[in-house]
Motif scaffolding. Structure first.
Motif, mmCIF file in Angstrom:
data_model
loop_
_atom_site.group_PDB
_atom_site.id
_atom_site.type_symbol
_atom_site.label_atom_id
_atom_site.label_comp_id
_atom_site.label_asym_id
_atom_site.label_seq_id
_atom_site.Cartn_x
_atom_site.Cartn_y
_atom_site.Cartn_z
ATOM 1 N N ASP A 14 61.651 19.386 17.867
ATOM 2 C CA ASP A 14 60.478 19.208 18.730
ATOM 3 C C ASP A 14 60.927 18.925 20.160
ATOM 4 O OD1 ASP A 14 58.034 18.661 19.825
ATOM 5 O OD2 ASP A 14 57.456 17.147 18.351
ATOM 6 N N GLY A 15 60.745 19.915 21.054
ATOM 7 C CA GLY A 15 61.152 19.761 22.443
ATOM 8 C C GLY A 15 62.625 19.994 22.697
ATOM 9 N N LEU A 16 63.353 20.532 21.724
ATOM 10 C CA LEU A 16 64.810 20.654 21.843
ATOM 11 C C LEU A 16 65.283 22.027 22.307
ATOM 12 C CD1 LEU A 16 66.064 18.724 18.671
ATOM 13 C CD2 LEU A 16 65.532 17.846 20.957
ATOM 14 N N ALA A 17 64.378 23.006 22.459
ATOM 15 C CA ALA A 17 64.798 24.362 22.829
ATOM 16 C C ALA A 17 65.550 24.376 24.154
ATOM 17 C CB ALA A 17 63.583 25.289 22.903
ATOM 18 N N ARG A 18 65.189 23.488 25.069
ATOM 19 C CA ARG A 18 65.828 23.450 26.383
ATOM 20 C C ARG A 18 67.275 22.954 26.318
ATOM 21 N NH1 ARG A 18 61.441 23.729 29.929
ATOM 22 N NH2 ARG A 18 59.470 23.062 29.013
ATOM 23 N N PHE A 19 67.638 22.320 25.216
ATOM 24 C CA PHE A 19 68.929 21.647 25.147
ATOM 25 C C PHE A 19 69.955 22.373 24.283
ATOM 26 C CE2 PHE A 19 65.606 18.596 26.040
ATOM 27 C CZ PHE A 19 66.107 17.943 27.162
ATOM 28 N N VAL A 20 69.617 23.581 23.797
ATOM 29 C CA VAL A 20 70.573 24.371 23.033
ATOM 30 C C VAL A 20 71.620 24.925 24.003
ATOM 31 C CG1 VAL A 20 70.919 26.365 21.537
ATOM 32 C CG2 VAL A 20 68.852 24.978 21.312
ATOM 33 N N LYS A 21 72.888 24.646 23.736
ATOM 34 C CA LYS A 21 73.989 25.039 24.607
ATOM 35 C C LYS A 21 74.902 26.052 23.908
ATOM 36 C CE LYS A 21 72.637 21.992 27.627
ATOM 37 N NZ LYS A 21 71.921 22.430 28.856
ATOM 38 N N LYS A 175 71.317 13.783 21.703
ATOM 39 C CA LYS A 175 71.750 13.278 20.395
ATOM 40 C C LYS A 175 71.049 14.038 19.275
ATOM 41 C CE LYS A 175 72.486 8.791 18.181
ATOM 42 N NZ LYS A 175 72.241 7.342 18.316
ATOM 43 N N ASP A 176 69.764 14.327 19.482
ATOM 44 C CA ASP A 176 68.985 15.034 18.464
ATOM 45 C C ASP A 176 69.487 16.461 18.247
ATOM 46 O OD1 ASP A 176 67.351 12.861 17.959
ATOM 47 O OD2 ASP A 176 65.854 13.440 19.443
ATOM 48 N N ILE A 177 69.795 17.173 19.330
ATOM 49 C CA ILE A 177 70.238 18.558 19.182
ATOM 50 C C ILE A 177 71.602 18.617 18.504
ATOM 51 C CG2 ILE A 177 71.338 18.744 21.457
ATOM 52 C CD1 ILE A 177 69.260 21.455 19.666
ATOM 53 N N GLU A 178 72.435 17.632 18.734
ATOM 54 C CA GLU A 178 73.723 17.584 18.052
ATOM 55 C C GLU A 178 73.532 17.344 16.554
ATOM 56 O OE1 GLU A 178 76.508 18.407 19.251
ATOM 57 O OE2 GLU A 178 75.979 18.462 21.386
ATOM 58 N N LEU A 179 72.562 16.511 16.204
ATOM 59 C CA LEU A 179 72.256 16.272 14.795
ATOM 60 C C LEU A 179 71.813 17.551 14.110
ATOM 61 C CD1 LEU A 179 71.594 14.589 12.274
ATOM 62 C CD2 LEU A 179 69.402 14.005 13.332
ATOM 63 N N SER A 199 70.598 32.151 -2.438
ATOM 64 C CA SER A 199 69.579 33.140 -2.796
ATOM 65 C C SER A 199 68.221 32.517 -3.073
ATOM 66 C CB SER A 199 70.034 33.933 -4.026
ATOM 67 O OG SER A 199 70.154 33.070 -5.161
ATOM 68 N N ARG A 200 68.157 31.175 -3.169
ATOM 69 C CA ARG A 200 66.890 30.507 -3.498
ATOM 70 C C ARG A 200 66.374 29.605 -2.375
ATOM 71 N NH1 ARG A 200 65.755 34.013 -6.460
ATOM 72 N NH2 ARG A 200 66.567 34.202 -8.564
ATOM 73 N N LEU A 201 67.203 29.317 -1.380
ATOM 74 C CA LEU A 201 66.783 28.446 -0.286
ATOM 75 C C LEU A 201 66.282 29.278 0.881
ATOM 76 C CD1 LEU A 201 66.618 25.638 1.089
ATOM 77 C CD2 LEU A 201 68.970 26.025 1.886
ATOM 78 N N HIS A 202 65.021 29.114 1.219
ATOM 79 C CA HIS A 202 64.440 29.757 2.395
ATOM 80 C C HIS A 202 64.468 28.731 3.525
ATOM 81 C CE1 HIS A 202 61.260 31.239 5.138
ATOM 82 N NE2 HIS A 202 61.668 32.433 4.739
ATOM 83 N N MET A 203 65.300 28.966 4.516
ATOM 84 C CA MET A 203 65.534 27.981 5.572
ATOM 85 C C MET A 203 65.023 28.500 6.907
ATOM 86 S SD MET A 203 69.138 26.145 6.454
ATOM 87 C CE MET A 203 69.430 25.263 7.981
ATOM 88 N N SER A 204 64.266 27.656 7.608
ATOM 89 C CA SER A 204 63.736 28.001 8.927
ATOM 90 C C SER A 204 64.193 26.969 9.944
ATOM 91 C CB SER A 204 62.198 28.029 8.914
ATOM 92 O OG SER A 204 61.692 28.916 7.946
ATOM 93 N N ILE A 205 64.526 27.445 11.134
ATOM 94 C CA ILE A 205 64.804 26.565 12.264
ATOM 95 C C ILE A 205 63.792 26.875 13.348
ATOM 96 C CG2 ILE A 205 66.448 25.851 14.032
ATOM 97 C CD1 ILE A 205 68.690 26.729 12.190
ATOM 98 N N ILE A 206 63.060 25.863 13.760
ATOM 99 C CA ILE A 206 62.065 26.011 14.825
ATOM 100 C C ILE A 206 62.477 25.112 15.983
ATOM 101 C CG2 ILE A 206 59.651 25.697 15.481
ATOM 102 C CD1 ILE A 206 58.895 26.088 12.559
ATOM 103 N N MET A 207 62.473 25.658 17.183
ATOM 104 C CA MET A 207 62.748 24.889 18.389
ATOM 105 C C MET A 207 61.595 25.078 19.368
ATOM 106 S SD MET A 207 65.761 23.313 18.322
ATOM 107 C CE MET A 207 67.265 23.349 17.336
ATOM 108 N N SER A 208 60.993 23.991 19.793
ATOM 109 C CA SER A 208 59.910 24.087 20.776
ATOM 110 C C SER A 208 60.383 23.577 22.126
ATOM 111 C CB SER A 208 58.695 23.282 20.305
ATOM 112 O OG SER A 208 58.920 21.890 20.473
ATOM 113 N N TYR A 209 59.584 23.870 23.163
ATOM 114 C CA TYR A 209 59.929 23.448 24.519
ATOM 115 C C TYR A 209 59.271 22.130 24.905
ATOM 116 C CZ TYR A 209 62.203 27.875 25.477
ATOM 117 O OH TYR A 209 63.074 28.935 25.444
ATOM 118 N N GLY A 210 58.397 21.604 24.057
ATOM 119 C CA GLY A 210 57.706 20.379 24.418
ATOM 120 C C GLY A 210 56.694 20.649 25.510
ATOM 121 N N ALA A 211 56.435 19.663 26.356
ATOM 122 C CA ALA A 211 55.494 19.834 27.455
ATOM 123 C C ALA A 211 56.050 20.859 28.439
ATOM 124 C CB ALA A 211 55.254 18.491 28.151
ATOM 125 N N SER A 212 55.253 21.862 28.813
ATOM 126 C CA SER A 212 55.723 22.919 29.701
ATOM 127 C C SER A 212 55.838 22.423 31.137
ATOM 128 C CB SER A 212 54.805 24.142 29.635
ATOM 129 O OG SER A 212 53.465 23.770 29.831
#
Length: 312
Positions: A14-21, A175-179, A199-212
């Motif tokens: 939540d709000g971490l998309a800006r911090f992906v390096k 700290k959150d993005i490193e986790l 073959s049985r785990l459906h995994m999703s990663i969602i990253m949002s920008y938070g307040a624009s």
């Protein structure tokens, strides 16, 4: 589509998309194997607080935005039973869902929807994040989904788990993005191609920008720039599906700062040409393109055999 129902894990930054390096190798590796795209959100109210934004955007992911209003939130806080809200289990064929979060608004809201609310306390010590603790956290999450000793059990405590990561204080975002990055690496190691879990785990990663922010409209826009200057011909171009609902235009669609979503299940999801977990790469090479955020849970539920075919 798998020949058996899957179990689903959703990591929501939540709000971490800006911090992906560029150094977040595990996130980029996941995206390079996954199906990637965007989840569009409606425009935010002008007077929205950060706490309200967190609850509203999560309600969009659950397709429960009609219950995220003041009267429902007040009923929740007052423990009122007057406001009947259909639970996730009732909407999706008995699906057992959990959310891991420390956010008070999500705890109130998710509990009202019949979702089991788990807090980070007891799962991980956020002040002492070590490599072996990541293995423990990944194993705990998979165990809650019924994955043990490399296999999926016939029964499990949950079918779906949302892991909500996003600090309310900006100093915690790094700290959150490193986790998230470390957890993704451990999960990918456990659920490798060719394994039963993979073959049985459906995994999703969602990253949002938070307040624009002020310049987000130009930096992170999903609208078709080719048509912007063709005002006379604009009515001839078909509207993209994410701008429609029930055959009618969605008038409040925000065309910038969508959520970034990557989904992976070995031999089930397709592999796009994406190499980096970024807005630009998703926009140029992602196969999902843009779908409304309120359709996300329906698509996941389909993989769990808890909903009709997505889009049907």
């Amino acid at each position: 589509m798998a020949d058996k129902p899957s179990r689903s894990l959703v990591l929501y930054g939540d709000g971490l998309a800006r911090f992906v390096k560029p150094t977040h190798d595990h996130l980029h590796s996941f995206a390079s194997r996954a199906s990637c795209g965007f989840l569009s959100l409606p425009r935010a109210p002008s007077s929205e607080t950060e706490d309200s934004r967190i609850a509203r955007e999560f309600a969009e992911l659950l397709d429960a935005i009609e219950y995220d209003n003041m009267s429902v939130r007040e009923a929740i806080k007052d423990n009122s039973e007057k406001c009947a809200v259909p639970t996730i289990s009732e909407r999706f064929v008995g699906m057992k869902a959990a959310i891991i979060t420390n956010n008070a608004s999500l705890i109130y809201f998710g509990g009202r929807l019949g979702i089991t609310m788990l807090q980070w306390d007891g799962l991980i010590d956020n002040d002492h994040i070590l490599a072996d603790s990541q293995l423990s956290l990944a194993s705990k999450l998979l165990k809650l989904l019924g994955f043990q000793e490399g296999k999926m059990l016939d029964t499990s405590q949950f079918d779906l788990i949302f892991v909500h990561v996003g600090a309310e204080e900006k100093v915690m975002y790094l700290k959150d993005i490193e986790l998230v990055n470390s957890l993704v690496g451990e999960l990918m190691h456990i659920a490798q191609p060719g394994t039963h879990i993979g073959s049985r785990l459906h995994m999703s990663i969602i990253m949002s920008y938070g307040a624009s922010l002020e310049d987000d409209n130009s930096k992170f826009s999903v609208s078709d720039a080719k048509h912007k200057n063709n005002f006379g011909l604009l009515p001839l171009f078909p509207r993209q599906s994410y701008t429609m609902k029930g055959g009618k235009p969605r008038e409040d669609v925000r065309c910038h700062c969508p959520m970034l979503v990557a989904q992976l299940q070995n031999a089930v999801t397709r592999k796009d040409m994406v190499k980096v977990f970024s807005f630009r790469d998703f926009n140029e090479n992602g196969g999902i393109l843009t779908i409304p955020a309120d359709r996300f849970l329906h698509e996941v539920a389909f993989k769990l055999w808890k909903a009709p075919k997505y889009g049907a």
